[in-house]
Design a protein around this motif. Structure first.
Motif, PDB file in Angstrom:
ATOM      1  N   SER A 208       0.696  -1.275   0.169  1.00  0.00           N
ATOM      2  CA  SER A 208      -0.015   0.059  -0.131  1.00  0.00           C
ATOM      3  C   SER A 208       0.728   1.124  -0.011  1.00  0.00           C
ATOM      4  O   SER A 208       1.618   1.383   0.829  1.00  0.00           O
ATOM      5  CB  SER A 208      -0.849  -0.060   1.260  1.00  0.00           C
ATOM      6  OG  SER A 208      -1.728   1.353   1.217  1.00  0.00           O
ATOM      7  N   LYS A 214       0.744  -2.575   5.266  1.00  0.00           N
ATOM      8  CA  LYS A 214      -0.471  -3.028   4.503  1.00  0.00           C
ATOM      9  C   LYS A 214      -0.145  -3.338   2.954  1.00  0.00           C
ATOM     10  O   LYS A 214       0.658  -2.804   2.326  1.00  0.00           O
ATOM     11  CB  LYS A 214      -1.643  -2.198   4.708  1.00  0.00           C
ATOM     12  CG  LYS A 214      -2.005  -1.895   6.127  1.00  0.00           C
ATOM     13  CD  LYS A 214      -3.321  -0.751   6.108  1.00  0.00           C
ATOM     14  CE  LYS A 214      -4.540  -1.262   5.590  1.00  0.00           C
ATOM     15  NZ  LYS A 214      -5.509  -0.469   6.044  1.00  0.00           N
ATOM     16  N   ALA A 216      -2.426  -3.880  -0.640  1.00  0.00           N
ATOM     17  CA  ALA A 216      -3.545  -3.181  -1.227  1.00  0.00           C
ATOM     18  C   ALA A 216      -3.651  -3.558  -2.879  1.00  0.00           C
ATOM     19  O   ALA A 216      -2.642  -4.066  -3.280  1.00  0.00           O
ATOM     20  CB  ALA A 216      -3.321  -1.513  -1.185  1.00  0.00           C
ATOM     21  N   HIS A 253      -1.845 -11.824   2.126  1.00  0.00           N
ATOM     22  CA  HIS A 253      -3.145 -11.558   2.525  1.00  0.00           C
ATOM     23  C   HIS A 253      -4.249 -11.274   1.656  1.00  0.00           C
ATOM     24  O   HIS A 253      -5.178 -10.441   1.668  1.00  0.00           O
ATOM     25  CB  HIS A 253      -2.849 -10.095   3.116  1.00  0.00           C
ATOM     26  CG  HIS A 253      -2.017  -9.742   4.319  1.00  0.00           C
ATOM     27  ND1 HIS A 253      -1.437  -8.610   4.783  1.00  0.00           N
ATOM     28  CD2 HIS A 253      -1.454 -11.003   5.083  1.00  0.00           C
ATOM     29  CE1 HIS A 253      -0.624  -9.015   5.852  1.00  0.00           C
ATOM     30  NE2 HIS A 253      -0.513 -10.443   5.851  1.00  0.00           N
ATOM     31  N   ARG A 256      -8.062 -10.975   2.466  1.00  0.00           N
ATOM     32  CA  ARG A 256      -8.238  -9.952   3.268  1.00  0.00           C
ATOM     33  C   ARG A 256      -8.314  -8.677   2.586  1.00  0.00           C
ATOM     34  O   ARG A 256      -9.007  -7.771   2.797  1.00  0.00           O
ATOM     35  CB  ARG A 256      -7.161  -9.676   4.450  1.00  0.00           C
ATOM     36  CG  ARG A 256      -7.289 -11.034   5.293  1.00  0.00           C
ATOM     37  CD  ARG A 256      -5.910 -11.056   6.239  1.00  0.00           C
ATOM     38  NE  ARG A 256      -5.866 -10.143   7.235  1.00  0.00           N
ATOM     39  CZ  ARG A 256      -4.982  -9.885   7.721  1.00  0.00           C
ATOM     40  NH1 ARG A 256      -3.824 -10.597   7.786  1.00  0.00           N
ATOM     41  NH2 ARG A 256      -4.640  -8.951   8.802  1.00  0.00           N
ATOM     42  N   VAL A 257      -7.420  -8.387   1.539  1.00  0.00           N
ATOM     43  CA  VAL A 257      -7.192  -7.349   0.757  1.00  0.00           C
ATOM     44  C   VAL A 257      -8.393  -7.279  -0.461  1.00  0.00           C
ATOM     45  O   VAL A 257      -8.832  -6.230  -0.462  1.00  0.00           O
ATOM     46  CB  VAL A 257      -5.970  -7.430   0.163  1.00  0.00           C
ATOM     47  CG1 VAL A 257      -5.790  -6.000  -0.973  1.00  0.00           C
ATOM     48  CG2 VAL A 257      -4.668  -7.180   1.084  1.00  0.00           C
ATOM     49  N   THR A 260     -11.729  -6.557   1.506  1.00  0.00           N
ATOM     50  CA  THR A 260     -11.796  -5.187   1.867  1.00  0.00           C
ATOM     51  C   THR A 260     -11.960  -4.470   0.703  1.00  0.00           C
ATOM     52  O   THR A 260     -12.864  -3.271   0.691  1.00  0.00           O
ATOM     53  CB  THR A 260     -10.498  -4.637   2.615  1.00  0.00           C
ATOM     54  OG1 THR A 260     -10.491  -5.510   3.932  1.00  0.00           O
ATOM     55  CG2 THR A 260     -10.591  -3.344   2.827  1.00  0.00           C
ATOM     56  N   PRO A 265     -14.879  -6.144   4.336  1.00  0.00           N
ATOM     57  CA  PRO A 265     -13.854  -6.620   5.143  1.00  0.00           C
ATOM     58  C   PRO A 265     -14.119  -7.617   6.035  1.00  0.00           C
ATOM     59  O   PRO A 265     -15.220  -7.804   6.667  1.00  0.00           O
ATOM     60  CB  PRO A 265     -13.368  -5.363   5.784  1.00  0.00           C
ATOM     61  CG  PRO A 265     -14.414  -4.447   5.874  1.00  0.00           C
ATOM     62  CD  PRO A 265     -15.107  -4.677   4.544  1.00  0.00           C
ATOM     63  N   TYR A 272      -7.061  -4.765   8.237  1.00  0.00           N
ATOM     64  CA  TYR A 272      -7.738  -4.116   7.029  1.00  0.00           C
ATOM     65  C   TYR A 272      -9.466  -4.056   7.454  1.00  0.00           C
ATOM     66  O   TYR A 272      -9.842  -3.548   6.711  1.00  0.00           O
ATOM     67  CB  TYR A 272      -7.834  -5.222   6.006  1.00  0.00           C
ATOM     68  CG  TYR A 272      -6.384  -5.635   5.451  1.00  0.00           C
ATOM     69  CD1 TYR A 272      -5.776  -4.625   4.463  1.00  0.00           C
ATOM     70  CD2 TYR A 272      -5.571  -6.583   5.758  1.00  0.00           C
ATOM     71  CE1 TYR A 272      -4.613  -4.853   4.066  1.00  0.00           C
ATOM     72  CE2 TYR A 272      -4.121  -6.722   5.434  1.00  0.00           C
ATOM     73  CZ  TYR A 272      -3.727  -6.207   4.353  1.00  0.00           C
ATOM     74  OH  TYR A 272      -2.459  -6.176   4.170  1.00  0.00           O
TER      75      TYR A 272
END
Length: 332
Positions: A208, A214, A216, A253, A256-257, A260, A265, A272
């Protein structure tokens, strides 16, 4: 990476490098306090150690004293050497072994267990437990008697993992993962309910630009990632949903990414997730209480299937949801 000069020995192996200019409001600050304010991801004790280890330059000169007082306009350059993993030791830690033969194991990993030792988690990991459980059964991965970790699941994700015992099996599993010939599905509890109820999420995943801790979905660069999802159950009148995710790729991830990014999420996700009070107030009272103590992403590696690289047997495994996830779903 900035050029810190020939006198800074650690620069050659630096994982990260920073160059900071002292501003008016920062004059006369202690060097370690200045760095701690500017680089909150590094602890003050870690920064002090780096200074005394000659990892810092001010205007091109090495400074070794953390209490050095700064002047406006000075250029502060810090080099953070690459962390070296500690040598794993065998530890008697209980394992939930779903399947084992001379070539590989299938582990049902609990949430809270880190897969591999790393700075901050030098023991108590899955690797430490495997070294104790298997001992001399490991025939050598790359010439070292260690478990062959082909894929990882996050510390706070529960569920199935495959681990190789031999170099030949490890290489075979690596090839299966690279060719996407591993069947994997996950169960997750997400906020809201996806529309449509099933679909495909595609978007490159990279670091990110807003928060380097993080991952993204990024417009440029990153690595291609594809997740297929299906809604299994709508919970609490649509406040949340139980979904199944199947992966075409295995990015950091990824579920999760992608969830979200899609606006849904995972419940409990500290990195996240959006645990807003308005969302929590829409849950039943029992679920509101459960969320107070549920401190991990609601994600479980449910199924794992592949052709055994050595025996060519078709293997398929499924694991029950962990107790905390079952309780969360029941409360919803």
């Amino acid at each position: 990476m900035p050029d810190f000069g020939t006198n800074l020995d650690t620069n050659r192996n630096a994982e990260q490098a920073y160059t900071l200019i002292v501003e008016e409001a920062e004059k006369k600050l202690r060097l370690d306090k200045f760095l701690a304010d500017r680089l909150p991801d590094l602890s003050r004790s870690r920064l002090q150690a780096l200074i005394t280890q000659k990892c810092l330059l001010i205007d091109g000169a090495i400074i070794e004293t953390p209490n050095y007082r700064l002047k406006v306009g000075q250029s502060v350059s810090l080099s953070v050497p690459q962390a070296v993993d500690p040598e794993p030791v065998a530890q008697d830690i209980p394992l939930d072994i779903v399947f084992e033969d001379p070539y590989l194991l299938i582990i049902n990993k609990p949430s809270g267990m880190v897969v591999h030792p790393a700075p901050g988690n030098s023991d108590g990991t899955l690797v430490n437990a495997l070294l104790y459980h298997c001992g001399e059964d490991f025939k050598g991965i790359g010439g070292v008697k260690r478990p062959g970790i082909v894929h990882r699941i996050d510390k706070d994700t529960s569920g199935l993992m495959v681990v190789a015992k031999t170099d030949e099996c490890h290489q075979g599993l690596v090839q299966l993962f690279a060719a996407h010939d591993i069947e994997r599905s996950y169960n997750a509890v997400v906020w809201g309910y996806p529309k449509p109820a099933s679909g495909r999420i595609e978007g490159n995943i990279g670091r990110s630009p807003k928060n380097r801790k993080k991952m993204a979905v990024v417009p440029r660069g990153g690595k291609a990632a594809i997740t297929h999802y299906k809604t299994l159950q709508i919970l609490s009148s649509g406040a949340a949903s139980l979904i199944e995710c199947r992966l075409e790729t295995g990015r950091t991830h990824q579920i999760r990414v992608h969830m979200t990014h899609s606006g849904h999420p995972l419940l409990g996700d500290p990195l996240y997730g959006s645990q807003s009070q308005s969302r929590i107030r829409n849950l039943p009272s029992a679920a509101q209480e459960k969320m107070k103590s549920f401190e991990r992403q609601a994600l479980h590696a449910k199924t794992l299937g592949f052709i055994h690289p050595i025996t060519k047997e078709e293997l398929t495994f499924s694991s029950e949801l962990s107790i905390d996830l079952k309780d969360l779903i029941n409360s919803l």
